[in-house]
Every structure is written in structure tokens, then in C-alpha cells.
Design a protein around this motif. Structure first.
Motif, mmCIF file in Angstrom:
data_model
loop_
_atom_site.group_PDB
_atom_site.id
_atom_site.type_symbol
_atom_site.label_atom_id
_atom_site.label_comp_id
_atom_site.label_asym_id
_atom_site.label_seq_id
_atom_site.Cartn_x
_atom_site.Cartn_y
_atom_site.Cartn_z
ATOM 1 N N VAL A 156 0.893 -1.044 0.115
ATOM 2 C CA VAL A 156 0.056 0.082 -0.007
ATOM 3 C C VAL A 156 0.817 1.175 0.052
ATOM 4 O O VAL A 156 1.855 1.301 0.888
ATOM 5 N N VAL A 157 0.643 2.158 -0.999
ATOM 6 C CA VAL A 157 1.418 3.626 -0.826
ATOM 7 C C VAL A 157 0.521 4.478 -0.244
ATOM 8 O O VAL A 157 -0.691 4.789 -0.738
ATOM 9 N N ILE A 158 1.186 5.102 0.659
ATOM 10 C CA ILE A 158 0.411 6.134 1.576
ATOM 11 C C ILE A 158 0.937 7.581 1.063
ATOM 12 O O ILE A 158 2.007 7.821 1.091
ATOM 13 N N LYS A 159 0.122 8.641 0.818
ATOM 14 C CA LYS A 159 0.541 9.935 0.829
ATOM 15 C C LYS A 159 0.519 10.403 1.919
ATOM 16 O O LYS A 159 -0.839 10.751 2.684
ATOM 17 N N ILE A 160 1.572 10.663 2.682
ATOM 18 C CA ILE A 160 1.482 11.475 4.080
ATOM 19 C C ILE A 160 0.798 12.833 4.166
ATOM 20 O O ILE A 160 1.037 13.626 3.311
ATOM 21 N N VAL A 194 -0.075 9.733 9.442
ATOM 22 C CA VAL A 194 -1.323 9.440 9.010
ATOM 23 C C VAL A 194 -1.387 10.013 7.608
ATOM 24 O O VAL A 194 -0.625 10.841 7.260
ATOM 25 N N GLY A 195 -2.247 9.373 6.744
ATOM 26 C CA GLY A 195 -2.288 9.925 5.393
ATOM 27 C C GLY A 195 -3.300 9.495 4.507
ATOM 28 O O GLY A 195 -4.449 8.930 5.212
ATOM 29 N N ARG A 196 -3.428 9.461 3.203
ATOM 30 C CA ARG A 196 -4.369 9.066 2.150
ATOM 31 C C ARG A 196 -4.006 7.924 1.311
ATOM 32 O O ARG A 196 -2.660 7.989 1.105
ATOM 33 N N VAL A 197 -4.628 6.891 0.985
ATOM 34 C CA VAL A 197 -4.285 5.870 0.440
ATOM 35 C C VAL A 197 -4.096 6.411 -1.095
ATOM 36 O O VAL A 197 -4.935 6.956 -1.622
ATOM 37 N N ASP A 198 -2.764 5.840 -1.561
ATOM 38 C CA ASP A 198 -2.414 6.573 -3.057
ATOM 39 C C ASP A 198 -2.656 5.271 -3.965
ATOM 40 O O ASP A 198 -2.922 5.404 -5.251
ATOM 41 N N LYS A 199 -2.098 4.346 -3.575
ATOM 42 C CA LYS A 199 -2.033 2.936 -4.263
ATOM 43 C C LYS A 199 -2.355 1.700 -3.475
ATOM 44 O O LYS A 199 -2.043 1.809 -2.363
ATOM 45 N N ILE A 200 -3.075 0.759 -4.048
ATOM 46 C CA ILE A 200 -3.398 -0.330 -3.238
ATOM 47 C C ILE A 200 -3.341 -1.684 -3.845
ATOM 48 O O ILE A 200 -3.209 -1.622 -5.237
ATOM 49 N N PRO A 201 -3.278 -2.894 -3.087
ATOM 50 C CA PRO A 201 -2.973 -4.071 -3.867
ATOM 51 C C PRO A 201 -4.547 -4.501 -4.585
ATOM 52 O O PRO A 201 -5.461 -3.988 -4.093
ATOM 53 N N LYS A 202 -4.251 -5.437 -5.348
ATOM 54 C CA LYS A 202 -5.711 -6.109 -6.257
ATOM 55 C C LYS A 202 -6.608 -6.656 -5.085
ATOM 56 O O LYS A 202 -6.061 -7.126 -4.091
ATOM 57 N N ASN A 203 -7.756 -6.343 -5.031
ATOM 58 C CA ASN A 203 -8.886 -7.086 -4.355
ATOM 59 C C ASN A 203 -8.741 -6.375 -2.642
ATOM 60 O O ASN A 203 -9.157 -7.179 -1.705
ATOM 61 N N SER A 204 -7.960 -5.217 -2.671
ATOM 62 C CA SER A 204 -7.781 -4.649 -1.186
ATOM 63 C C SER A 204 -9.050 -3.980 -0.797
ATOM 64 O O SER A 204 -10.132 -3.515 -1.679
ATOM 65 N N LYS A 205 -9.334 -4.194 0.498
ATOM 66 C CA LYS A 205 -10.694 -3.544 1.179
ATOM 67 C C LYS A 205 -10.577 -1.969 1.059
ATOM 68 O O LYS A 205 -11.392 -1.203 1.640
ATOM 69 N N LEU A 206 -9.240 -1.475 1.056
ATOM 70 C CA LEU A 206 -8.845 -0.062 0.964
ATOM 71 C C LEU A 206 -9.378 0.527 -0.151
ATOM 72 O O LEU A 206 -9.552 -0.169 -1.097
ATOM 73 N N LYS A 207 -9.476 2.069 -0.028
ATOM 74 C CA LYS A 207 -9.801 2.906 -1.109
ATOM 75 C C LYS A 207 -8.949 3.827 -1.549
ATOM 76 O O LYS A 207 -8.493 4.598 -0.450
ATOM 77 N N ILE A 208 -8.668 4.079 -2.669
ATOM 78 C CA ILE A 208 -7.786 5.172 -3.191
ATOM 79 C C ILE A 208 -8.582 6.550 -2.724
ATOM 80 O O ILE A 208 -9.562 6.663 -2.716
#
Length: 349
Positions: A32-36, A70-84
Motif C-alpha cells: 500500500v502506498v500512502i501519501k502522508i 497519517v495519510g491518504r491511500v494512494d495505491k492499493i493491492p488488487k482486491n484490497s478493502k482499502l479505497k484510493i
């Protein structure tokens, strides 16, 4: 397939040597890539800057500091429960989940712990004071869009406070003393009130910290220099059911035995003086339980919810805010406890 991105980060190079350098991050499709967005300066960050080490953890090569972020989700794995674009608090704890302690559910005792922003191991584990960070999905805890990043930046220290309260056991109807009204002490005050303590008293020498402790929920505050006031808490084998020692000063650690009632509990949170003179005879005669509290285990999600719902409001602790480009000034400011409690570093565009 490995992918790379370049960003700016706050690197500690050694004693009083902090620099904004380019950072190359490598990540895979499983990361997971996070934009801080924001982070809080902790005591360990200050030690790394001022002394080049935090305890026995010595900086041997440039390391990105910061573990409260803390930050915002920037990139996620396939089938992740997280949202961009989703706001997330990041748990900086990276236990191995394979050693004896992890398998017993005691991840804070992990013998292979890779805690973010720590120089304990070489190579060091980079922290989150960076425009971007790479984490696992398990480290990400989504929170409500309406909660400011500056508030949720308290997730990690709030988790430490909740863990300390859990170590103490039930606080319902208990009389509690918190020695040391720094950020951790004040968050313990708030957590103790939320956990049902009937009376919470704070003890600190600093007048500014005393006022903040009241804003964080303390019923009363006392200076440890006021011997007359402290003497009232030693009558009849002590006054407090539970004492949290959160400053680490040798005299403070010794005093806990005298003010804690027989069969009471002392929770040691402050990691200061060692070794110390400790009144062992009085402790055992009063059958006091002296417990250590170190980091946290599974309380991170609880901390996020408490901050999200306003059960704990950390805003009285925020003393100043700096953009990451001014990280050195932020660290210098955070060092001065006469003007600072919690300094927030921001990474907004």
C-alpha cells in the motif's frame, strides 16, 4: 513487479543533522502506498536529532524519522478493502508474527520487531516523515473524512495510553494519579477518565503542562515540589488505587510507592532514569503490583475509534505546526517543553 517513486523525506544523519533529501521508494503490487498528510514529533525523534541516538538505538546511516503519522491511500493491492483517497492512520508496529511472543499474542515483545522510525536494527527501519510511505494493508486503519489529520496523528501515542490503562486493569470507580503531564501522561489522563476512573489527579512541575492536564480531563493537578500537598496522599498507606508513572524521573519513580495504597497498582510508562533507588521493602509490605507498560499490542484500532468519536480529544496538546520543509525548526521547538507539548509536522501540498 517492483515499481519506484521519488519523494522528499526528513532524514536524520546524526547528532543535530537533519536534512530534507530525496527518497527512492520501491514497492510491489502487494504493498500500500500512502501519501502522508501529518505526523507528530515524539520524544524518540527529538533524541535522534539532539543526540544521534534514542537510548541504545544509534543512527548509523541516514534514517527517515517519525512514527506518529497519517495519510491518504494512494495505491492499493488488487482486491484490497482499502479505497484510493481514503484517510488512514498508520500503525508503525511491524512484528514478525512468527516468534514465540507474537504467537502468544504479545506482539509488543516481538524479538524481531521492525518499528518504523527506529534505529534499533541495522539497516534501520525508516519512519513516516516523508511525502510517501510504503506499508502493508494490515497497518492501515481507515477513519472518518471529517476528522482532521492533525487529530488522528495522535493515534499511536493514544494507543500507548490505552495499552497502559489495559495493563492497570479495571479503572471503574478508581482513584488515579498520573505523574508526568507530557503528551503520553495527558493521553493516559483522558483514557483513564474514559475507562471509568472516578478521580484523576495529575502531577507535574511545569505550569504549562499542569494547565494542559486539566484541559485533558484531570480533576486536579499538584506540583511534586509541593511537599505539603503530596503528604496528604501518603496517609493511611496511600491514597491512589492506581498510579501511572509517565515521566521517568528517579524521584518520581520512588514516590509512586508512597502515594499508592496497599494492594494498589503502579504502571511504569516513563522510560527515564535507570537504574533507580526503589523502596522495595515498602512496596512488598503494601503488596503493590508494579507493572511495566511498553508500546501496545492490539489497541491501535481502539485508539483510532476513540479519536474519531471524540472520546479522547487531543487538541489541547497541539502546541505548534510546521510544514515538513521546516523539520529542523520543528524539532528545536519540540525540544523546549516550556513552549511545546506536541508539535505537528504537515505534508500537505
Amino acid at each position: 513487479m517492483n515499481q519506484k517513486l521519488i519523494c522528499k523525506a526528513c532524514f536524520a544523519h546524526g547528532k543535530q543533522d537533519i536534512r530534507i533529501d530525496d527518497r527512492e521508494l520501491t514497492y510491489t503490487d502487494d504493498d500500500v502506498v500512502i501519501k502522508i498528510e501529518a505526523g507528530g514529533i515524539c520524544g524518540s525523534d527529538i533524541h535522534y536529532y539532539q543526540e544521534g541516538h534514542a537510548g541504545l538505538s544509534v543512527i548509523k546511516h541516514p534514517m527517515v524519522i517519525g512514527h506518529e503519522f497519517v495519510g491518504r491511500v494512494d495505491k492499493i493491492p488488487k482486491n484490497s478493502k482499502l479505497k484510493i483517497g481514503q484517510k488512514v492512520a498508520i500503525n508503525p508496529s511491524r512484528p514478525c508474527n512468527q516468534c514465540q511472543y507474537c504467537l502468544e499474542g504479545k506482539q509488543n515483545q516481538c524479538t524481531n520487531m521492525r518499528f518504523m522510525g527506529s534505529a534499533q536494527f541495522n539497516p534501520h527501519v525508516h519512519g513516516g516523515f516523508s511525502q510517501y510511505a510504503i506499508v502493508s494493508e494490515q497497518q492501515c486503519f481507515p477513519y472518518d473524512e471529517t476528522v482532521p489529520a492533525q487529530v488522528m496523528a495522535f493515534a499511536e501515542p493514544t494507543t500507548v495510553a490505552i495499552h497502559a490503562v489495559n495493563i492497570a486493569g479495571s479503572l471503574v470507580g478508581k482513584k488515579v494519579l498520573v505523574i508526568g503531564a507530557g503528551p503520553i501522561g495527558c493521553l493516559i489522563i483522558a483514557a483513564a477518565k474514559a475507562a471509568g476512573a472516578v478521580e484523576v489527579i495529575a502531577s507535574d512541575i511545569n505550569e504549562r503542562s499542569q494547565k494542559i492536564s486539566l484541559a485533558m480531563g484531570a480533576d486536579h493537578v499538584v506540583s511534586p515540589l509541593n511537599q505539603e500537598a503530596l503528604a496528604t496522599f501518603t496517609h493511611n498507606k496511600g491514597y491512589f488505587d492506581v498510579t501511572f508513572e509517565a515521566c521517568g524521573a528517579a524521584a518520581a519513580i520512588e514516590s509512586t510507592v508512597h502515594v499508592t495504597r496497599a494492594n494498589g497498582t503502579i504502571v511504569q510508562v516513563g522510560m527515564g532514569a535507570s537504574p533507580v533507588q526503589y523502596p522495595v521493602a515498602q512496596m512488598l509490605a503494601k503488596e503493590i503490583s508494579w507493572k511495566g507498560s511498553f508500546r501496545f499490542i492490539n489497541e491501535f484500532g481502539i485508539a483510532v475509534k476513540w479519536l474519531e468519536k471524540g472520546i479522547i480529544d487531543p487538541r489541547p496538546l497541539i502546541s505548534s505546526e510546521f510544514p515538513y520543509q521546516q523539520i529542523e525548526q520543528a524539532l528545536i521547538t519540540a525540544t523546549d517543553k516550556n513552549i511545546s507539548s506536541k508539535v505537528i509536522v504537515t505534508f500537505f501540498d
